[in-house]
Enzyme design. Structure first.
Site, PDB file in Angstrom:
ATOM      1  N   CYS A   2      42.272  44.207  34.088  1.00 16.97           N
ATOM      2  CA  CYS A   2      42.999  45.369  33.611  1.00 16.97           C
ATOM      3  C   CYS A   2      42.109  46.212  32.706  1.00 16.97           C
ATOM      4  CB  CYS A   2      44.243  44.935  32.843  1.00 16.97           C
ATOM      5  SG  CYS A   2      45.312  43.815  33.755  1.00 16.97           S
ATOM      6  N   ARG A  27      37.128  47.613  38.365  1.00 16.06           N
ATOM      7  CA  ARG A  27      37.572  46.283  37.957  1.00 16.06           C
ATOM      8  C   ARG A  27      38.719  45.776  38.820  1.00 16.06           C
ATOM      9  NH1 ARG A  27      37.199  44.622  32.184  1.00 16.06           N
ATOM     10  NH2 ARG A  27      35.362  45.598  31.279  1.00 16.06           N
ATOM     11  N   TRP A  73      46.478  44.932  36.747  1.00 13.88           N
ATOM     12  CA  TRP A  73      46.373  43.991  37.857  1.00 13.88           C
ATOM     13  C   TRP A  73      47.496  42.983  37.666  1.00 13.88           C
ATOM     14  CZ3 TRP A  73      45.276  38.707  38.611  1.00 13.88           C
ATOM     15  CH2 TRP A  73      44.870  38.350  39.897  1.00 13.88           C
ATOM     16  N   ASN A 107      46.178  43.890  27.951  1.00 15.90           N
ATOM     17  CA  ASN A 107      45.422  43.037  28.868  1.00 15.90           C
ATOM     18  C   ASN A 107      45.593  41.596  28.421  1.00 15.90           C
ATOM     19  OD1 ASN A 107      44.447  45.321  30.075  1.00 15.90           O
ATOM     20  ND2 ASN A 107      42.339  45.086  29.370  1.00 15.90           N
ATOM     21  N   GLY A 108      45.722  40.678  29.375  1.00 13.86           N
ATOM     22  CA  GLY A 108      45.833  39.271  29.028  1.00 13.86           C
ATOM     23  C   GLY A 108      47.139  38.675  29.516  1.00 13.86           C
ATOM     24  N   GLU A 491      28.668  30.675  49.162  1.00 16.34           N
ATOM     25  CA  GLU A 491      28.715  32.089  48.779  1.00 16.34           C
ATOM     26  C   GLU A 491      28.965  32.986  49.986  1.00 16.34           C
ATOM     27  OE1 GLU A 491      28.296  35.707  46.590  1.00 16.34           O
ATOM     28  OE2 GLU A 491      29.038  33.687  46.179  1.00 16.34           O
ATOM     29  N   LYS A 495      32.189  35.550  50.390  1.00 22.86           N
ATOM     30  CA  LYS A 495      32.073  36.986  50.646  1.00 22.86           C
ATOM     31  C   LYS A 495      32.939  37.400  51.833  1.00 22.86           C
ATOM     32  CE  LYS A 495      29.749  38.156  47.310  1.00 22.86           C
ATOM     33  NZ  LYS A 495      30.613  37.174  46.673  1.00 22.86           N
ATOM     34  N   GLU A 498      36.605  37.355  50.798  1.00 23.06           N
ATOM     35  CA  GLU A 498      36.978  38.356  49.809  1.00 23.06           C
ATOM     36  C   GLU A 498      37.261  39.718  50.415  1.00 23.06           C
ATOM     37  OE1 GLU A 498      34.881  37.589  45.559  1.00 23.06           O
ATOM     38  OE2 GLU A 498      33.485  37.879  47.220  1.00 23.06           O
ATOM     39  N   HIS A 514      32.662  14.236  59.252  1.00 26.39           N
ATOM     40  CA  HIS A 514      33.655  13.635  58.358  1.00 26.39           C
ATOM     41  C   HIS A 514      34.919  14.476  58.249  1.00 26.39           C
ATOM     42  CE1 HIS A 514      30.914  10.465  57.126  1.00 26.39           C
ATOM     43  NE2 HIS A 514      29.968  11.382  56.976  1.00 26.39           N
ATOM     44  N   LYS A 613      37.550  42.852  39.547  1.00 21.94           N
ATOM     45  CA  LYS A 613      36.124  42.678  39.310  1.00 21.94           C
ATOM     46  C   LYS A 613      35.865  41.772  38.116  1.00 21.94           C
ATOM     47  CE  LYS A 613      31.739  43.382  39.851  1.00 21.94           C
ATOM     48  NZ  LYS A 613      31.066  42.698  40.968  1.00 21.94           N
TER      49      LYS A 613
END
Length: 618
Positions: A2, A27, A73, A107-108, A491, A495, A498, A514, A613
């Site tokens: 936020c 963000r 957010w 925010n939070g 990674e 990506k 996302e 396995h 972000k």
């Protein structure tokens, strides 16, 4: 996550507020809003982009010298206008929808919001949203007795959780108060001290002021025309030496797209420059690259604990291989959001390394403080923001120079983190006597060649695009890597998840039999990272297991691996084998694969759904 922008001035600051929100759009958010004081409280809120909010502000002629603004957010309550910030408190006797008395952005996350909500409802307060934030607005209103700063001070004493707050009251024009605990907040001093601002990031104030005060944990702040005051929760004020004004050159123009379609694409192609900048000034390996006193710290420690989240966690996983193989020092890597909630065995001889692009990642900061509370005081951060809380709270630091990263899916921040972690590996190896001068020189030479090597990898983009056309038709994908390249497979899968919303998983290739092999069909593309290292022959056997089950392989192979394209096997040859630094090169085609797959699917590349972000809440 936020974003907050607020301020007090003798001029109309609404354009400053909405421009600040636009600077913070990267963000991630799903609603936005602005509130002003013009004799009463007025606001505009939207679940669209900030550009739509700007139109609303202009149409409704919202203008004032006192205001607060926010990008949200969603955590508590769906993305909807009634849940968007700013929130108003109307007082217990006021009818729902009446003009407000307290305006607030937050925010939070407030962990005890349910208990506070019940107590306030018992006093007659009516709630219009599902947010934890509205609780704070009503709480401040309930405590107000002519001084909004005192009311805020009383309110934060009852809050459990994380918050950055900006608040004003109808009865006190030209005054905004704020507080922070567990979420970043900065104060901006503008126009020679005649106007003052609050923001969750100094970048929001770029072009307005470069005079920034970084508020510390537990600080409260009072902004008025021509003055400001910083205090702790008990009202004790801080002098200028304790909360100095710093000149911060925020990145006002660094977010231009230029010839690129998306920020993510731009940032992928900026990696040669970012790596070069990160290594600028590194003439030789010395502990002092990480700060004064680093040699003494490195001599005292006998193990490393890495704390990070998301992409940064994967860079830490790669660093574990380097640290143990080259520096010969034991290394543990922990997901920061989990670390402080389990019983661990601390050692004062541990170097605690945090990794964060923003330096404000809430879970990583909390894990750092937890480790410090356990007596592990030797701390170091690999971070992209020199003025961040992470840098201020760690004993040592290495600042990567990736520049502003706008795309939610991290690219250049990841590769520069790997570069910083490799330098740390070499410095620890040197102090521990585990590396010769010749080996050190060879590693440094390879690092200096990275920008050129990355340019050659980026030239593979047309081949990656042909892969992306296949992947865009798929619903699932599997990524395989062995040893040092398993974190790179992780990674790559992250990506793809996302930004393209394709379900992707990564496994050590040896784990195929396995369990994951049960998933392999012709509809499950299998991406394999295949450098020419000691595990190559083992990896080839794993690839045959995939082909035997009808799986289709997409292989990133070094030139000398003797892996060729054939039926069911698509090969892209890397320009050169790069030894220990190979992960920095192999991750780039995986970034391009995710980008071009998302492009083919038409998703929002830079602002993927549900993601932000900078994760400044737990």
């Amino acid at each position: 996550m936020c974003g907050i922008v607020a301020g007090v001035s003798g001029r109309d600051i609404v354009p400053v507020l909405v421009q600040g929100l636009q600077r913070l759009e990267y963000r991630g958010y799903d609603s936005c809003g602005v509130a002003i004081h013009d004799g009463s409280l007025r606001r505009a809120r939207s679940t669209a982009r900030v550009a739509e909010l700007v139109q609303q502000v202009q149409q409704e002629a919202i203008a004032s010298g006192t205001g607060i603004a926010h990008t949200r957010w969603a955590t508590h309550g769906a993305p909807a206008v009634h849940n968007a910030h700013p929130h108003f408190s109307h007082g217990p006797a006021a009818a729902q929808g009446a003009a407000g008395r307290v305006a607030l952005v937050h925010n939070g996350i407030i962990e005890n919001h349910d208990e506070l909500r019940a107590a306030l409802q018992a006093k007659g307060y009516v709630f219009e949203s599902q947010t934890d934030t509205e609780v704070i607005a009503h709480l401040i209103d309930s405590l107000y007795d002519g001084d909004v700063f005192a009311a805020l001070q009383g309110a934060v004493a009852q809050l459990h959780g994380a918050y950055a707050l900006a608040v004003f009251h109808k009865d006190e024009p030209h005054r905004v108060v704020g507080a922070r605990a567990g979420s970043p907040l900065v104060l901006g001093v503008g126009d020679g001290g005649k106007e003052h601002f609050l923001a969750s990031d100094a970048m929001a104030l770029a072009g307005v002021t470069d005079q920034i005060v970084y508020l510390e944990e537990g600080d409260l702040v009072d902004l008025q025309l021509g003055r400001y005051w910083v205090a702790d929760g008990q009202g004790r004020s801080f002098d200028a030496a304790q909360r100095p004004v710093r000149t911060v050159h925020a990145h006002s123009g660094a977010a231009e797209l230029g010839p690129y379609r998306h920020y993510m694409q731009k940032e992928i192609f900026e990696q040669p420059r970012a790596i070069g900048d990160t290594l600028e000034g590194v003439e030789g390996i010395t502990p002092e690259l990480f700060g004064d006193g680093a040699y003494g710290v490195f001599k005292q420690i006998d193990r490393v604990l890495i704390l990070a989240c998301g992409t940064s966690y994967y860079s830490g996983c790669a660093a574990k291989y380097w640290l143990e193989a080259i520096a010969r020092i034991p290394c543990d890597v922990e997901v920061a959001s989990e670390y402080r909630y389990r019983t661990s065995v601390p050692s004062p001889r541990t170097l605690v390394v945090t990794i964060s692009q923003s330096g404000e990642t809430a879970d990583t900061l909390a894990a750092l403080r937890h480790a410090q509370g356990l007596g592990m005081t030797h701390t170091l951060t690999i971070c992209n923001v020199a003025t961040s809380a992470m840098v201020r709270e760690c004993e040592l630091a290495y600042i990567t120079r990736a520049g502003v990263e706008i795309g939610v899916a991290s690219t250049k921040a990841f590769t520069t983190q790997l570069a910083g972690l490799f330098l740390l590996t070499l410095a620890l190896a040197q102090v521990r006597g585990q590396i010769s001068e010749e080996q050190e020189a060879a590693h440094l030479k390879a690092m200096r060649h990275l920008p050129v090597a990355l340019q050659a990898v980026l030239a593979l983009e047309p081949q990656v695009i042909s892969w992306a056309e296949d992947f865009a038709r798929m619903d699932n994908a599997l990524f395989l890597g062995r040893g040092l390249h398993y974190p790179i497979a992780l990674e790559g899968a992250l990506k793809l998840k996302e930004i393209s919303y394709i379900h992707a998983e990564a496994y050590p290739a040896g784990e195929l039999k396995h369990g994951p092999l049960a998933l392999v069909t012709s509809a499950m593309p299998v991406v394999t990272v295949a450098p020419n290292d000691t595990l190559l022959e083992k990896l080839k056997s794993n690839m045959q297991e995939v082909r035997a089950r009808g799986g289709v392989l997409y292989v990133l192979a070094d030139a000398d691996t003797r892996i060729s394209s054939s039926e069911g096997i698509h090969v892209i040859r890397m320009p050169e084998h790069y030894g220990a630094l190979s992960p920095i090169l192999h991750v780039v085609p995986l970034q391009l694969l995710a980008y071009h797959t998302a492009l083919a699917k038409g998703t929002d590349v830079d602002k993927p759904r549900n993601l932000a972000k900078s994760v400044t809440v737990e």
